[in-house]
Design a protein around this motif. Structure first.
Motif, PDB file in Angstrom:
ATOM      1  N   GLN A  75       0.844  -1.185   0.000  1.00  0.00           N
ATOM      2  CA  GLN A  75       0.000   0.000   0.000  1.00  0.00           C
ATOM      3  C   GLN A  75       0.881   1.237   0.000  1.00  0.00           C
ATOM      4  OE1 GLN A  75      -2.297   0.187   3.623  1.00  0.00           O
ATOM      5  NE2 GLN A  75      -0.565  -0.379   4.885  1.00  0.00           N
ATOM      6  N   GLN A  76       0.285   2.395  -0.185  1.00  0.00           N
ATOM      7  CA  GLN A  76       0.937   3.694  -0.101  1.00  0.00           C
ATOM      8  C   GLN A  76       2.153   3.811  -1.029  1.00  0.00           C
ATOM      9  OE1 GLN A  76       1.671   4.841   3.972  1.00  0.00           O
ATOM     10  NE2 GLN A  76       2.322   6.896   3.422  1.00  0.00           N
ATOM     11  N   ASN A  89       4.569   0.429   1.640  1.00  0.00           N
ATOM     12  CA  ASN A  89       4.450  -0.400   2.846  1.00  0.00           C
ATOM     13  C   ASN A  89       4.010  -1.789   2.424  1.00  0.00           C
ATOM     14  OD1 ASN A  89       3.685   2.423   3.861  1.00  0.00           O
ATOM     15  ND2 ASN A  89       3.936   1.283   5.750  1.00  0.00           N
ATOM     16  N   ASP A  91       3.435  -3.910   5.228  1.00  0.00           N
ATOM     17  CA  ASP A  91       2.593  -3.937   6.417  1.00  0.00           C
ATOM     18  C   ASP A  91       2.807  -2.554   7.020  1.00  0.00           C
ATOM     19  OD1 ASP A  91       4.724  -3.789   8.317  1.00  0.00           O
ATOM     20  OD2 ASP A  91       4.801  -5.943   8.547  1.00  0.00           O
ATOM     21  N   PRO A  92       2.062  -2.168   8.002  1.00  0.00           N
ATOM     22  CA  PRO A  92       2.195  -0.785   8.449  1.00  0.00           C
ATOM     23  C   PRO A  92       3.565  -0.398   8.988  1.00  0.00           C
ATOM     24  CG  PRO A  92       0.166  -1.742   9.273  1.00  0.00           C
ATOM     25  CD  PRO A  92       0.950  -2.850   8.655  1.00  0.00           C
ATOM     26  N   ASP A  93       4.405  -1.341   9.330  1.00  0.00           N
ATOM     27  CA  ASP A  93       5.662  -0.987   9.977  1.00  0.00           C
ATOM     28  C   ASP A  93       6.909  -1.127   9.114  1.00  0.00           C
ATOM     29  OD1 ASP A  93       4.584  -0.249  12.494  1.00  0.00           O
ATOM     30  OD2 ASP A  93       4.296  -2.366  12.957  1.00  0.00           O
ATOM     31  N   LYS A 118       9.000   0.595  12.790  1.00  0.00           N
ATOM     32  CA  LYS A 118       8.869   0.259  14.210  1.00  0.00           C
ATOM     33  C   LYS A 118      10.182   0.535  14.941  1.00  0.00           C
ATOM     34  CE  LYS A 118       6.586  -3.101  17.070  1.00  0.00           C
ATOM     35  NZ  LYS A 118       5.737  -4.263  17.056  1.00  0.00           N
ATOM     36  N   ASN A 123       5.496   6.883  13.200  1.00  0.00           N
ATOM     37  CA  ASN A 123       4.096   6.545  12.964  1.00  0.00           C
ATOM     38  C   ASN A 123       3.979   5.898  11.600  1.00  0.00           C
ATOM     39  OD1 ASN A 123       3.052   7.461  15.377  1.00  0.00           O
ATOM     40  ND2 ASN A 123       2.936   9.564  14.633  1.00  0.00           N
ATOM     41  N   ARG A 124       3.349   4.769  11.571  1.00  0.00           N
ATOM     42  CA  ARG A 124       3.403   3.882  10.408  1.00  0.00           C
ATOM     43  C   ARG A 124       2.789   4.413   9.123  1.00  0.00           C
ATOM     44  NH1 ARG A 124      -0.244  -0.625  13.321  1.00  0.00           N
ATOM     45  NH2 ARG A 124      -1.948   0.742  13.861  1.00  0.00           N
ATOM     46  N   LEU A 125       1.801   5.255   9.175  1.00  0.00           N
ATOM     47  CA  LEU A 125       1.194   5.736   7.936  1.00  0.00           C
ATOM     48  C   LEU A 125       1.535   7.190   7.660  1.00  0.00           C
ATOM     49  CD1 LEU A 125      -2.277   3.983   8.114  1.00  0.00           C
ATOM     50  CD2 LEU A 125      -0.250   3.296   6.833  1.00  0.00           C
ATOM     51  N   ASP A 146       1.086   5.861  20.843  1.00  0.00           N
ATOM     52  CA  ASP A 146       0.443   6.428  19.672  1.00  0.00           C
ATOM     53  C   ASP A 146       0.270   7.931  19.835  1.00  0.00           C
ATOM     54  OD1 ASP A 146       0.241   4.036  18.330  1.00  0.00           O
ATOM     55  OD2 ASP A 146      -1.673   3.529  19.257  1.00  0.00           O
TER      56      ASP A 146
END
Length: 168
Positions: A75-76, A89, A91-93, A118, A123-125, A146
């Motif tokens: 994604q992204q 990404n 995964d988000p990290d 991580k 921040n992941r996104l 967070d």
């Protein structure tokens, strides 16, 4: 519930033309981004059953066949200024990078880990790629979990001068 990639050319006098489909399939496509040189479009599609990052060449107002860039989800998509490196990404990290080439045919290198968000406490996104390929992100402090809010100060030099005037 399905998305397509639309394109609305803008004339020299600033008037947009009616949108037309740039990629319309039975699948969902989203997050389309032109490369800085305008030769490629990166996007996310669920063609494989999950979101994956794809790239397609762009010429004459049309997209060529798409090539999958990610491997196991993505994604992204975000281009580096050189229009050859594509970041995303999985995964988000984790942010991966792949190199896109158009000769002799459109290909993408196997993705390699570029940044572990991580480990970097990012921040992941909320990241982007600077023109030279470095990561631009907001890093969390050691005692932060967070981040729930951001404070943006505009014209902060004016505020600084008001709070700490220079003595002559």
């Amino acid at each position: 519930g399905k998305g397509d990639i639309l394109f609305a050319p803008i004339s020299a006098d600033g008037r947009p033309s009616p949108p037309r489909a740039l990629r319309a399939t039975p699948n969902s496509e989203r997050d389309a981004h032109f490369s800085p040189d305008g030769r490629f479009v990166a996007f996310v599609s669920d063609e494989s059953g999950r979101g994956e990052v794809y790239v397609a060449s762009y010429a004459g107002g049309a997209l060529g066949p798409a090539v999958v860039v990610s491997n196991g989800g993505g994604q992204q998509p975000t281009w580096a200024k050189d229009s050859r490196r594509l970041f995303f990404n999985d995964d988000p990290d984790r942010v991966f990078a792949a190199t896109v080439s158009a000769t002799p045919v459109l290909t993408a290198s196997p993705p390699v880990l570029a940044y572990d968000l991580k480990k970097l406490r990012v921040n992941r996104l909320e990241w982007d790629i600077m023109p030279d390929g470095r990561l631009l992100a907001i890093q969390k402090g050691e005692d932060e979990d967070d981040v729930l809010a951001y404070n943006v100060v505009l014209n902060w030099f004016d505020e600084l001068r008001a709070k700490a005037p220079v003595k002559k």
